[in-house]
Design an enzyme around this catalytic site. Sequence first.
Site, PDB file in Angstrom:
ATOM      1  NE  ARG A 197      -3.731   1.171   0.171  1.00  0.00           N
ATOM      2  CZ  ARG A 197      -5.100   1.051   1.188  1.00  0.00           C
ATOM      3  NH1 ARG A 197      -5.739  -0.377   1.426  1.00  0.00           N
ATOM      4  NH2 ARG A 197      -5.313   2.277   1.046  1.00  0.00           N
ATOM      5  N   GLY A 240       2.361   2.993  11.453  1.00  0.00           N
ATOM      6  CA  GLY A 240       4.015   3.286  11.916  1.00  0.00           C
ATOM      7  C   GLY A 240       5.121   2.812  10.558  1.00  0.00           C
ATOM      8  CG  ASP A 258       5.146  -7.367   5.296  1.00  0.00           C
ATOM      9  OD1 ASP A 258       6.321  -8.118   5.763  1.00  0.00           O
ATOM     10  OD2 ASP A 258       4.471  -6.374   6.177  1.00  0.00           O
ATOM     11  NE  ARG A 265      -4.464  -5.895  11.043  1.00  0.00           N
ATOM     12  CZ  ARG A 265      -3.720  -7.154  10.884  1.00  0.00           C
ATOM     13  NH1 ARG A 265      -5.113  -8.034  10.898  1.00  0.00           N
ATOM     14  NH2 ARG A 265      -2.371  -8.270  10.934  1.00  0.00           N
ATOM     15  CD  GLU A 280       1.033   2.270  18.641  1.00  0.00           C
ATOM     16  OE1 GLU A 280       1.551   2.043  17.265  1.00  0.00           O
ATOM     17  OE2 GLU A 280      -0.287   2.167  18.857  1.00  0.00           O
ATOM     18  CG  ASP A 294      41.036 -26.640  -8.239  1.00  0.00           C
ATOM     19  OD1 ASP A 294      41.380 -27.708  -8.060  1.00  0.00           O
ATOM     20  OD2 ASP A 294      40.319 -26.062  -7.534  1.00  0.00           O
TER      21      ASP A 294
HETATM   22  C1  GDG Z   1       2.220  -6.083  10.729  1.00  0.00           C
HETATM   23  C2  GDG Z   1       2.970  -7.253  11.927  1.00  0.00           C
HETATM   24  C3  GDG Z   1       3.998  -5.794  12.918  1.00  0.00           C
HETATM   25  C4  GDG Z   1      -5.032  -0.396  15.401  1.00  0.00           C
HETATM   26  N1  GDG Z   1      -5.647   0.067  16.440  1.00  0.00           N
HETATM   27  C5  GDG Z   1      -6.259   0.533  15.393  1.00  0.00           C
HETATM   28  C6  GDG Z   1      -5.664   1.675  15.282  1.00  0.00           C
HETATM   29  N2  GDG Z   1      -4.558   0.810  15.284  1.00  0.00           N
HETATM   30  C7  GDG Z   1      -3.065   0.567  15.001  1.00  0.00           C
HETATM   31  C8  GDG Z   1      -1.928   0.635  15.852  1.00  0.00           C
HETATM   32  C9  GDG Z   1      -0.216   0.075  16.030  1.00  0.00           C
HETATM   33  C10 GDG Z   1      -1.221  -0.940  14.669  1.00  0.00           C
HETATM   34  O1  GDG Z   1      -2.133   0.073  14.201  1.00  0.00           O
HETATM   35  C11 GDG Z   1      -1.327  -2.214  14.607  1.00  0.00           C
HETATM   36  O2  GDG Z   1       0.225  -2.602  14.742  1.00  0.00           O
HETATM   37  P1  GDG Z   1       0.534  -4.117  15.356  1.00  0.00           P
HETATM   38  O3  GDG Z   1       2.322  -3.750  15.075  1.00  0.00           O
HETATM   39  O4  GDG Z   1       0.472  -4.365  16.625  1.00  0.00           O
HETATM   40  O5  GDG Z   1       0.335  -4.964  14.613  1.00  0.00           O
HETATM   41  P2  GDG Z   1      -0.091  -5.678  12.238  1.00  0.00           P
HETATM   42  O6  GDG Z   1      -1.163  -4.632  11.931  1.00  0.00           O
HETATM   43  O7  GDG Z   1      -0.554  -6.636  13.056  1.00  0.00           O
HETATM   44  O8  GDG Z   1       1.104  -5.116  12.145  1.00  0.00           O
HETATM   45  C12 GDG Z   1       3.230  -7.301  13.377  1.00  0.00           C
HETATM   46  C13 GDG Z   1       4.087  -4.889  11.989  1.00  0.00           C
HETATM   47  O9  GDG Z   1       3.730  -5.643  11.489  1.00  0.00           O
HETATM   48  C14 GDG Z   1       4.849  -3.972  11.828  1.00  0.00           C
HETATM   49  O10 GDG Z   1       6.243  -4.547  11.313  1.00  0.00           O
HETATM   50  O11 GDG Z   1       4.172  -5.085  14.385  1.00  0.00           O
HETATM   51  O12 GDG Z   1       3.293  -7.661  14.240  1.00  0.00           O
HETATM   52  O13 GDG Z   1       1.624  -8.345  11.816  1.00  0.00           O
HETATM   53  O14 GDG Z   1      -0.130   0.948  15.508  1.00  0.00           O
HETATM   54  O15 GDG Z   1      -1.889   2.053  16.665  1.00  0.00           O
HETATM   55  N3  GDG Z   1      -4.630   2.801  14.861  1.00  0.00           N
HETATM   56  C15 GDG Z   1      -6.278   4.271  14.930  1.00  0.00           C
HETATM   57  N4  GDG Z   1      -6.770   3.343  15.374  1.00  0.00           N
HETATM   58  C16 GDG Z   1      -7.159   2.081  15.920  1.00  0.00           C
HETATM   59  O16 GDG Z   1      -8.245   1.768  16.206  1.00  0.00           O
HETATM   60  N5  GDG Z   1      -6.086   5.256  14.923  1.00  0.00           N
END
Ligand code: GDG
Length: 736
Positions: free
Chosen positions: A10, A30, A142, A283, A390, A508
């Site tokens: 994306r 992030g 990814d 998620r 976070e 060789d």
């Molecule tokens: C993949 C890998 C790895 C969540 N709900 C809301 C919201 N969020 C944001 C959080 C966080 C992000 O989404 C979720 O990040 P994670 O790291 O927990 O998980 P994945 O989406 O599965 O990501 C994971 C990541 O890639 C990075 O390399 O850490 O292991 O699976 O930032 O804050 N943000 C908002 N509203 C929500 O309701 N605005």
Amino acid sequence: MSKIHIVSNRLPLSISREEESFELSPSVGGLATGMRSIYKEYGGKWIGWPGLAKDDLTEDEIVEIDDKLVTEDCLAVHLSKEEINLYYEGFSNNVIWPLFHYFAQFCDYNPDYWEAYKKVNQKFAQKALETVDDGDIVWIHDYQLLLVPEMIKSVKPNVTIGFFLHIPFPSFEVFRILPWRNELIKGMLGSDLIGFHTYDYERHFFSSVRRLLGYEISFNEIHLEDRIILADAFPMGIDYDKFENLAKDITHKSLQEKSELHRELEKYFLVSPDRKLILSIDRLDYTKGIPNRLHAFEKFLNKYPEFRNQVSLIMLVVPSRDEVEQYKLLKSEIDELVGRINGQYGDVNYTPVWYFYRSLPFENLIELYSTSDVALITPVRDGMNLVAKEYIACRVNQSGVLVISEMAGAVKELGEAIIINPNNEDEIADSINQALTMPLDEQRRRMKYLQSRIRRYDVFKWSGEFIKGLKKVEGIQQHFLAKRITSSLSKELVEKFASAKKRAIFLDYDGTLVGFNNDPQAASPDEELHKLITKLEENEKNTVTIISGRDRETLEKWLGNHKVNLIVEHGVWLKKIGEDWKMLDNISSTWKPTIRPLLENFVDRTPGTFIEEKNYSLVWHYRNAEPEQGELRANELKDELRNMIANHNLEIMEGNKVIEVKAGGINKGIAAQRFLGDDDYDFILAMGDDWTDEYMFRELPESAYTIKVGLKKTEASYKVESVKSVRNLLKSLGAE
Ligand code: GDG
């Protein structure tokens, strides 16, 4: 300055259709935050899917979107609904995602998914190739794009490619299940640097590279035929300051300025000052361990009744992939569990689980982090988990306790948290109790360490370190390529050769004139090699000598009809053209019965290995062994041999997947030197691939052209990449 481009599934922007046109809004995720500073600063482009299916857009609309994106330095890869369905929902989310998270039972190995995955990866690569120049850096992200590195590298080898995997890399035993495992690994190996969140993922990747493709790995370098690749762990961080500053702002807000959610949260605490909140955010995904968490919370309320009415779990579950069967099932399981817990333990004034199935604005997220006493993060498998980090960043008064699963990559940096096994509900229940009763000074002590670590290694540090890694790998590669024969050098060599009157050529055999074969007896010369040697021997100015570790019988059988000299068994025997075999030194083989049983013991213990007996040496071959076991046993054998050879004049030689024990005092270097004697050769060329050839490179006169096959460290004056390059060079000499 070289540009840095980003490629990800994306784009870092969301596009929405407004009445008359399209609106762009930046993503807050992030990855977008960390990368935005990089590609803007280095004048590159971001290549990715804009998020709207091509079928829903007219030609004009596509042009309009493209034009809008260009102003943000983004290039769109437009995908049809079918492509999204097969490549993204299909291969990415129904094959790679479950398998890499150890949910092999959820994989659907549909060949149509695979075909679409290849095709769409090619589209991304093509889009990148349209904009990338030689010398640029491309950073690919990814599991949706595992094939893109190789697709770019094969067309533009002078582009430096980084790849980062955001999810776990599974152990070999799981990865091998995939029908297209080799293709995926090869795709990744188009990179120059491969990044993982943790060292564990990195070592699993190495293990698959070794076992599936047999490449040698030393420390974190993978040695391909013509390139060195680096892999390393770069734990992804967050934009710490952003979270911290927003959390600080929230504490200073007046009642009117607070959001509705925030006011609700505060009302909850008004009932009793001892009330506590536990938070979880994920998620909707079966990897996140949501049912386990609910079971454990139920157990906790059951086991620690004093907390009923006092503690609620706020569970924010963000809808995701909810069209897919497994996700639908998971959703009903969660709904049912929440209903059961609330039904059993709740009343009009108390809701044990506050369950939100939606996404919330960023500000609400910060409010949740700031007001919750405990964060409960229980994935059964998670690449990193940024939510944990976070939460830490938002705890501005340093209170709060993090309970986190040992299966999340983030745990490696979060040693001061309470660490749980997500499948152990009793342990989780007890950990919730421990977290809720933890004294404030202990909470602060732990949080202080966690914060200083997460603050230091934030998302900017993460991306900066990765870019540094890419620059480092460029340096390492240049070092390995330093002595490589360029076209001007090869021209000079051919000219020197042409003007010489008397030439000695030492070649060789295995790994130099022919590639390696699983069965050493199957490596006989092919037609092309016979022709090459004939061409060289026909020129009477040339004295060609094959100098090998092989035995007399084999080489004589294979090359006996040629007008070449043979030096075999690493210099023990010499057979000049038209003469009989002569021993170059008085060598003993009385030591063999002492050493042989040890080698036999290693053969018994290591399937796929065997002993080759030469007149004055014994060789243990382990090319066909399971690679990691082979390396392990080879080290063990060397160690045991070192103790045994002390009383004999023996040497241990380590070749390519062989360990050879031979009588000491003679080697290829001494043999080549003796062969040359006092003859006045005005051109000397020596080529070889392993360290037994290093003796030759060392002993020959400085004026000799010594050439190493392969890119490893060498005393030779030059390097060529492969057997093919050796043959090309010999062809140009033969054409003289
Ligand atoms: C993949 C890998 C790895 C969540 N709900 C809301 C919201 N969020 C944001 C959080 C966080 C992000 O989404 C979720 O990040 P994670 O790291 O927990 O998980 P994945 O989406 O599965 O990501 C994971 C990541 O890639 C990075 O390399 O850490 O292991 O699976 O930032 O804050 N943000 C908002 N509203 C929500 O309701 N605005």
